[in-house]
Design a protein around this motif. Structure first.
Motif, PDB file in Angstrom:
ATOM      1  N   HIS A  65      -4.376 -43.926 -14.952  1.00 52.40           N
ATOM      2  CA  HIS A  65      -5.149 -43.084 -14.164  1.00 52.40           C
ATOM      3  C   HIS A  65      -4.630 -43.725 -12.365  1.00 52.40           C
ATOM      4  O   HIS A  65      -4.531 -42.848 -11.831  1.00 52.40           O
ATOM      5  CB  HIS A  65      -6.704 -43.332 -14.192  1.00 52.40           C
ATOM      6  CG  HIS A  65      -7.625 -42.916 -13.234  1.00 52.40           C
ATOM      7  ND1 HIS A  65      -8.045 -43.597 -12.261  1.00 52.40           N
ATOM      8  CD2 HIS A  65      -7.905 -41.277 -13.083  1.00 52.40           C
ATOM      9  CE1 HIS A  65      -8.884 -42.570 -11.351  1.00 52.40           C
ATOM     10  NE2 HIS A  65      -8.661 -41.128 -12.033  1.00 52.40           N
ATOM     11  N   ARG A  66      -4.610 -45.003 -12.509  1.00 50.03           N
ATOM     12  CA  ARG A  66      -4.150 -45.815 -11.218  1.00 50.03           C
ATOM     13  C   ARG A  66      -2.798 -45.265 -10.866  1.00 50.03           C
ATOM     14  O   ARG A  66      -2.637 -44.882  -9.628  1.00 50.03           O
ATOM     15  CB  ARG A  66      -4.398 -47.304 -11.515  1.00 50.03           C
ATOM     16  CG  ARG A  66      -5.735 -47.769 -11.431  1.00 50.03           C
ATOM     17  CD  ARG A  66      -5.919 -49.128 -11.759  1.00 50.03           C
ATOM     18  NE  ARG A  66      -4.837 -49.881 -10.709  1.00 50.03           N
ATOM     19  CZ  ARG A  66      -5.596 -50.502  -9.476  1.00 50.03           C
ATOM     20  NH1 ARG A  66      -6.769 -49.930  -9.171  1.00 50.03           N
ATOM     21  NH2 ARG A  66      -4.879 -51.015  -8.569  1.00 50.03           N
ATOM     22  N   VAL A  67      -1.849 -45.054 -11.991  1.00 56.19           N
ATOM     23  CA  VAL A  67      -0.210 -44.919 -11.628  1.00 56.19           C
ATOM     24  C   VAL A  67      -0.477 -43.432 -11.082  1.00 56.19           C
ATOM     25  O   VAL A  67       0.199 -42.780 -10.157  1.00 56.19           O
ATOM     26  CB  VAL A  67       0.391 -44.916 -12.722  1.00 56.19           C
ATOM     27  CG1 VAL A  67       1.732 -44.230 -12.890  1.00 56.19           C
ATOM     28  CG2 VAL A  67       0.587 -46.404 -13.195  1.00 56.19           C
ATOM     29  N   LEU A  68      -1.029 -42.389 -11.732  1.00 53.95           N
ATOM     30  CA  LEU A  68      -1.064 -41.155 -11.397  1.00 53.95           C
ATOM     31  C   LEU A  68      -1.895 -40.869 -10.055  1.00 53.95           C
ATOM     32  O   LEU A  68      -1.510 -39.831  -9.421  1.00 53.95           O
ATOM     33  CB  LEU A  68      -1.856 -40.245 -12.421  1.00 53.95           C
ATOM     34  CG  LEU A  68      -1.269 -40.124 -13.812  1.00 53.95           C
ATOM     35  CD1 LEU A  68      -1.833 -39.358 -14.856  1.00 53.95           C
ATOM     36  CD2 LEU A  68       0.316 -39.682 -13.671  1.00 53.95           C
ATOM     37  N   GLU A  69      -2.559 -41.782  -9.560  1.00 58.17           N
ATOM     38  CA  GLU A  69      -3.189 -41.533  -8.398  1.00 58.17           C
ATOM     39  C   GLU A  69      -2.221 -42.005  -7.022  1.00 58.17           C
ATOM     40  O   GLU A  69      -2.517 -41.662  -6.012  1.00 58.17           O
ATOM     41  CB  GLU A  69      -4.521 -42.404  -7.977  1.00 58.17           C
ATOM     42  CG  GLU A  69      -5.824 -41.793  -8.752  1.00 58.17           C
ATOM     43  CD  GLU A  69      -6.758 -42.763  -8.388  1.00 58.17           C
ATOM     44  OE1 GLU A  69      -6.660 -43.924  -8.442  1.00 58.17           O
ATOM     45  OE2 GLU A  69      -8.106 -42.139  -8.323  1.00 58.17           O
ATOM     46  N   LYS A  70      -1.042 -42.818  -7.499  1.00 60.41           N
ATOM     47  CA  LYS A  70      -0.036 -43.220  -6.735  1.00 60.41           C
ATOM     48  C   LYS A  70       1.316 -42.525  -7.039  1.00 60.41           C
ATOM     49  O   LYS A  70       2.188 -43.135  -7.184  1.00 60.41           O
ATOM     50  CB  LYS A  70      -0.172 -44.661  -6.753  1.00 60.41           C
ATOM     51  CG  LYS A  70      -1.402 -45.623  -6.559  1.00 60.41           C
ATOM     52  CD  LYS A  70      -1.201 -46.758  -6.739  1.00 60.41           C
ATOM     53  CE  LYS A  70      -2.592 -47.724  -6.418  1.00 60.41           C
ATOM     54  NZ  LYS A  70      -2.563 -49.136  -6.638  1.00 60.41           N
ATOM     55  N   LYS A  71       1.365 -41.273  -6.853  1.00 56.30           N
ATOM     56  CA  LYS A  71       2.384 -40.406  -7.419  1.00 56.30           C
ATOM     57  C   LYS A  71       3.604 -40.699  -6.615  1.00 56.30           C
ATOM     58  O   LYS A  71       4.906 -40.848  -6.906  1.00 56.30           O
ATOM     59  CB  LYS A  71       2.010 -38.851  -7.557  1.00 56.30           C
ATOM     60  CG  LYS A  71       1.324 -38.811  -8.604  1.00 56.30           C
ATOM     61  CD  LYS A  71       1.166 -37.179  -8.834  1.00 56.30           C
ATOM     62  CE  LYS A  71       0.201 -36.902  -9.747  1.00 56.30           C
ATOM     63  NZ  LYS A  71       0.092 -35.167 -10.192  1.00 56.30           N
ATOM     64  N   ALA A  72       3.343 -40.981  -5.371  1.00 55.01           N
ATOM     65  CA  ALA A  72       4.492 -41.418  -4.190  1.00 55.01           C
ATOM     66  C   ALA A  72       5.188 -42.661  -4.707  1.00 55.01           C
ATOM     67  O   ALA A  72       6.412 -42.638  -4.376  1.00 55.01           O
ATOM     68  CB  ALA A  72       3.898 -41.246  -2.774  1.00 55.01           C
ATOM     69  N   LEU A  73       4.545 -43.609  -5.186  1.00 61.18           N
ATOM     70  CA  LEU A  73       5.037 -44.871  -5.871  1.00 61.18           C
ATOM     71  C   LEU A  73       5.905 -44.571  -6.965  1.00 61.18           C
ATOM     72  O   LEU A  73       6.832 -45.316  -7.234  1.00 61.18           O
ATOM     73  CB  LEU A  73       4.162 -45.985  -5.646  1.00 61.18           C
ATOM     74  CG  LEU A  73       4.176 -47.305  -6.074  1.00 61.18           C
ATOM     75  CD1 LEU A  73       5.401 -47.847  -4.719  1.00 61.18           C
ATOM     76  CD2 LEU A  73       2.921 -48.173  -5.923  1.00 61.18           C
ATOM     77  N   TYR A  74       5.374 -43.943  -7.762  1.00 64.75           N
ATOM     78  CA  TYR A  74       5.771 -43.603  -9.246  1.00 64.75           C
ATOM     79  C   TYR A  74       6.256 -42.211  -9.509  1.00 64.75           C
ATOM     80  O   TYR A  74       5.788 -41.670 -10.118  1.00 64.75           O
ATOM     81  CB  TYR A  74       4.878 -44.217 -10.310  1.00 64.75           C
ATOM     82  CG  TYR A  74       4.227 -45.377 -10.229  1.00 64.75           C
ATOM     83  CD1 TYR A  74       4.836 -46.647 -10.569  1.00 64.75           C
ATOM     84  CD2 TYR A  74       2.883 -45.494  -9.587  1.00 64.75           C
ATOM     85  CE1 TYR A  74       4.172 -47.773 -10.448  1.00 64.75           C
ATOM     86  CE2 TYR A  74       2.473 -46.778  -9.296  1.00 64.75           C
ATOM     87  CZ  TYR A  74       2.908 -47.847  -9.781  1.00 64.75           C
ATOM     88  OH  TYR A  74       2.286 -49.129  -9.618  1.00 64.75           O
ATOM     89  N   GLU A  75       7.364 -41.901  -8.569  1.00 59.74           N
ATOM     90  CA  GLU A  75       7.853 -40.693  -8.686  1.00 59.74           C
ATOM     91  C   GLU A  75       8.322 -40.133 -10.021  1.00 59.74           C
ATOM     92  O   GLU A  75       8.314 -38.981 -10.405  1.00 59.74           O
ATOM     93  CB  GLU A  75       9.108 -40.539  -7.621  1.00 59.74           C
ATOM     94  CG  GLU A  75       8.362 -40.564  -6.162  1.00 59.74           C
ATOM     95  CD  GLU A  75       9.938 -40.555  -5.391  1.00 59.74           C
ATOM     96  OE1 GLU A  75      10.965 -40.290  -5.851  1.00 59.74           O
ATOM     97  OE2 GLU A  75       9.556 -40.488  -4.183  1.00 59.74           O
ATOM     98  N   GLU A  76       8.872 -41.004 -11.030  1.00 62.95           N
ATOM     99  CA  GLU A  76       9.250 -40.562 -12.160  1.00 62.95           C
ATOM    100  C   GLU A  76       8.193 -40.050 -12.961  1.00 62.95           C
ATOM    101  O   GLU A  76       8.599 -39.501 -14.100  1.00 62.95           O
ATOM    102  CB  GLU A  76       9.916 -41.979 -12.863  1.00 62.95           C
ATOM    103  CG  GLU A  76      11.285 -42.295 -12.282  1.00 62.95           C
ATOM    104  CD  GLU A  76      11.180 -43.050 -10.861  1.00 62.95           C
ATOM    105  OE1 GLU A  76      12.060 -43.672 -10.307  1.00 62.95           O
ATOM    106  OE2 GLU A  76      10.135 -43.597 -10.713  1.00 62.95           O
ATOM    107  N   LEU A  77       6.896 -40.504 -12.975  1.00 64.48           N
ATOM    108  CA  LEU A  77       5.826 -40.074 -13.525  1.00 64.48           C
ATOM    109  C   LEU A  77       4.982 -38.901 -12.909  1.00 64.48           C
ATOM    110  O   LEU A  77       3.815 -38.579 -13.449  1.00 64.48           O
ATOM    111  CB  LEU A  77       5.031 -41.046 -14.067  1.00 64.48           C
ATOM    112  CG  LEU A  77       5.693 -42.272 -14.917  1.00 64.48           C
ATOM    113  CD1 LEU A  77       4.750 -43.351 -15.208  1.00 64.48           C
ATOM    114  CD2 LEU A  77       5.939 -41.852 -16.264  1.00 64.48           C
TER     115      LEU A  77
END
Length: 328
Positions: free
Chosen positions: A250-262
């Motif tokens: 959930h935290r990763v998907l809130e930071k899509k700019a940081l984790y572009e691969e996901l």
């Protein structure tokens, strides 16, 4: 999702190779190339669409996943544009959209697809990987006894019951899987404002579990105990928590700019794979089977306390008598 550099280089090499083949072809038939290319676009996109629709149908009817039409259209918009333009060109030039070779091409693609499926089945996807990591990195440490410092999850509850003078009708760890993937610090945040319905309240935690893990000395694991208050009825005690890997997702998907691969992953598909794999592993584990229970919670439409009570009743239909007899 942006192409990685190595994928882009390979793609460019393939284009250059195709251009080389075209340069060495018979130029007398070049006037037919637009028609042939458009027809092949239609063939390839149709076969891909049929495969995609098959997967969607399976997920919808077998796994109960809901179809998000707008999302699917958005993901396939480039294919739709190419397909529409190709069909429009063939109609404009009064050429056949589908030829007899379509069936043969479709058959060849299906045959060559089988080895790819075998290869894909050997690849661990994101949800499966999270489930394995969660089991070995967490559940395997806090559920079974290690024969030394930790007595095991069930015995830990027995110790808690003796010290606190309470009873847990079901001695399992309830792992809450939220639809939104949101996991609050305290499960009482899922309570409704209406106090006339059951609600959760945190209690003193179970005894800490300390282990030396991966170079970390005296690493501490802790399970929370909760009490479900019910109007006019005795409270129900249980141990419950959210699945931390899904909280991380959930935290990763809130930071899509940081984790572009996901950025383009399907969260519900990941959750489905996570739950399916985790259930399988728990069921096959002699140490953890019947000691963990996955609870799917559709927040915010449902009341988590009611969902947990329903799960407790499903596991132990006589839980009311267990609570009453122990209280006496």
């Amino acid at each position: 999702m942006a192409l990685k550099n190595d994928q882009l280089y390979i793609y460019v090499l393939q284009i250059l190779f195709a251009c080389g083949l075209a340069f060495g072809s018979n130029f007398e038939t070049m006037h037919k190339w637009p028609t042939i290319i458009c027809r092949f676009f239609v063939y390839v996109i149709l076969t891909k669409s049929l495969q995609g629709l098959s997967y969607l149908a399976y997920n919808n009817f077998q796994k109960g996943n809901k179809l998000d039409v707008l999302k699917e259209i958005h993901q396939c918009k480039i294919y739709l544009i190419i397909f529409t333009a190709s069909v429009a060109y063939l109609i404009y030039t009064k050429e056949r959209i589908l030829g007899e070779d379509f069936v043969l091409l479709f058959f060849v693609i299906l045959v060559t697809r089988y080895p790819e499926m075998e290869q894909e089945s050997k690849t661990i996807n994101y949800g499966v990987g999270m489930a394995c990591s969660y089991f070995e990195g967490y559940l395997a440490h806090i559920i079974p006894s290690d024969g030394a410092r930790f007595v095991g999850f069930e015995e830990n509850i027995n110790i808690y019951e003796a010290k606190q003078g309470v009873v847990f009708p079901v001695k399992r760890l309830f792992i809450v899987i939220t639809k939104s993937l949101y996991c609050p610090p305290d499960l009482k945040q899922f309570n409704k404002k209406n106090k006339k319905i059951p609600y959760l309240e945190a209690c003193q935690s179970l005894e800490d579990v300390e282990k030396d893990v991966a170079g970390v000395k005296n690493r501490t694991y802790r399970n929370s105990a909760y009490k479900i208050y019910r109007p006019g009825l005795p409270p129900v005690y249980l141990t419950a928590e959210c699945a931390t890997p899904l909280h991380t997702l959930h935290r990763v998907l809130e930071k899509k700019a940081l984790y572009e691969e996901l950025s383009d992953v399907d969260p519900q598909e990941i959750v489905s794979d996570f739950c399916e794999m985790l259930r399988k592993v728990i069921k096959k584990s002699p140490d953890c089977q019947d000691k963990c229970e996955l609870v799917y919670y559709d927040d915010p439409s449902q009341n988590l306390a009611d969902v947990l009570l329903a799960k407790i009743k499903d596991i132990e239909p006589d839980f009311e008598n267990i609570i009453t007899s122990e209280a006496q």
